[in-house]
Design an enzyme around this catalytic site. Sequence first.
Site, PDB file in Angstrom:
ATOM      1  CG  HIS A  82     -46.172  68.166  55.029  1.00 53.02           C
ATOM      2  ND1 HIS A  82     -44.919  68.666  55.292  1.00 53.02           N
ATOM      3  CD2 HIS A  82     -46.352  68.304  53.690  1.00 53.02           C
ATOM      4  CE1 HIS A  82     -44.369  69.081  54.171  1.00 53.02           C
ATOM      5  NE2 HIS A  82     -45.222  68.875  53.178  1.00 53.02           N
ATOM      6  CG  ASP A 161     -36.285  65.041  50.563  1.00 51.63           C
ATOM      7  OD1 ASP A 161     -36.846  64.754  49.498  1.00 51.63           O
ATOM      8  OD2 ASP A 161     -36.445  66.121  51.154  1.00 51.63           O
ATOM      9  NE  ARG A 168     -37.972  65.984  42.912  1.00 57.03           N
ATOM     10  CZ  ARG A 168     -38.864  66.160  43.896  1.00 57.03           C
ATOM     11  NH1 ARG A 168     -38.544  65.871  45.132  1.00 57.03           N
ATOM     12  NH2 ARG A 168     -40.065  66.601  43.628  1.00 57.03           N
ATOM     13  CB  SER A 183     -39.802  64.433  48.375  1.00 59.94           C
ATOM     14  OG  SER A 183     -39.420  65.583  49.070  1.00 59.94           O
ATOM     15  CE  LYS A 187     -39.186  66.269  52.994  1.00 55.88           C
ATOM     16  NZ  LYS A 187     -39.004  67.369  52.074  1.00 55.88           N
TER      17      LYS A 187
HETATM   18  N1  URA Z   1     -42.075  69.477  49.345  1.00 54.84           N
HETATM   19  C1  URA Z   1     -41.192  68.492  49.587  1.00 54.84           C
HETATM   20  O1  URA Z   1     -40.804  68.266  50.723  1.00 54.84           O
HETATM   21  N2  URA Z   1     -40.774  67.744  48.554  1.00 54.84           N
HETATM   22  C2  URA Z   1     -41.185  67.943  47.280  1.00 54.84           C
HETATM   23  O2  URA Z   1     -40.769  67.225  46.399  1.00 54.84           O
HETATM   24  C3  URA Z   1     -42.091  68.984  47.048  1.00 54.84           C
HETATM   25  C4  URA Z   1     -42.533  69.732  48.100  1.00 54.84           C
END
Ligand code: URA
Length: 433
Positions: A82, A161, A168, A183, A187
Amino acid sequence: MRFVDIIEKKKQKKSLSKEEIKIWIQGLVEGSIPDYQSSALLMAIVLNGMTQEETTNLAEAMVLSGEQIDLSNISGVKVDKHSTGGVGDKTTLVLGPLVASCGLKVAKMSGRGLGHTGGTLDKLESIPGFDCFLTTENFVRQVEKIGIALVGQTADLVPADKKLYALRDVTATVESIPLIASSIMSKKLAFGSDTILLDVKFGEGAFMKTIEEGKELASSMIKIGKSLGRDTRAILTEMDQPLGNTIGNALEVIEAIETLQGKGPEDFTELCIASAELILLQGKIVSTKEEAREMLWKKIDSGEAFEKFCEVVREQKGDVQALHDISLFPQAKNRTELKSQKTGYVVKIHSQNLGFLSMEIGAGREKKEDDINPAVGLKLHKKYGDFVEVGESLCAIYHDNPLEENWKTRLLESFEIQEGKPKKKNMIEAIIE
Ligand code: URA
């Protein structure tokens, strides 16, 4: 317990228990906790922080909010990566096929671009016919069959999320290490890979502005991953200029193809190789970085890495012919060179500006619903440390519509040119294991 007491507790800088965090996330997803209360709690977290234990508990509660993908029927080591997002970041397109050609299993779910950063899905969709949406069953079958699948996120993965991120975004609560770490990791964890490599960007245009913040985010995510039994490591990279030479969907895929064939730009190639070394170590198919590097270059030089990319494209209904003949990719109507008005060395390229400027000519989307134009974008001819003379091209602009003067001025101003040669910099600042 009334939810207002949980908000009050965080306001008083106290730690929330695992149970309290679970109540919040369940209530958020079910709708029994109203958005205004979640927003208040988010702001209290931004201001007063969370301990590592709370952050891990939050990530875990978020994972449990939706579907989890079971990859256990796939043989071999399942690896995932990621990136926290960068301009010109097409790393997945190279790293995925590269490590899959070495025998690891790459089950990769990617996102779309928003604002100044691009998204892997949009890049893949610039390959004529490419299908990013497989059923979970077909996705798992493809990973087992050819070692790799590159797909979009399913709606049911970590619904918490999705809700939290939307809140947010409109309550000035994006920038918080515990919230970003939970967050991202929720995932990754909902997706059953055995190992996770994180590319944490810092600098202008990244969420983390300084190396210290980047290290803190990386270390928090590693702790979350490890506490839930995943081999998680991070590579910390500076984003003070775009990655590689291209920004824009088809242009970036073409650059990824060149990189898989060993003809990519130096900085981008180095990031791909250094990341792939770590992934091979995580996958335990090599025992040293040297061994990994040797294997990776063999796969590039023999054409196996590129062939693996062709296989993914073929499986996902894309036009493989386009990978061999790039004129089959969508083409912009015009190409305009941006000429330098100064002689000197490039000392900075404001990547965030380049990201927004590319978005404005159609390479990205301002709002989720916007369409993108796969053909448009920028190709840099000069990067950090390069010498440029007046009248020489700094970059080529691929565009369909006429360019406004103000747009061109902003592009020119994104390149800082000075007399003295700047010091050579390492893009990879640290590896955290
Ligand atoms: N990428 C994400 O998936 N979540 C965040 O909070 C910031 C960047």
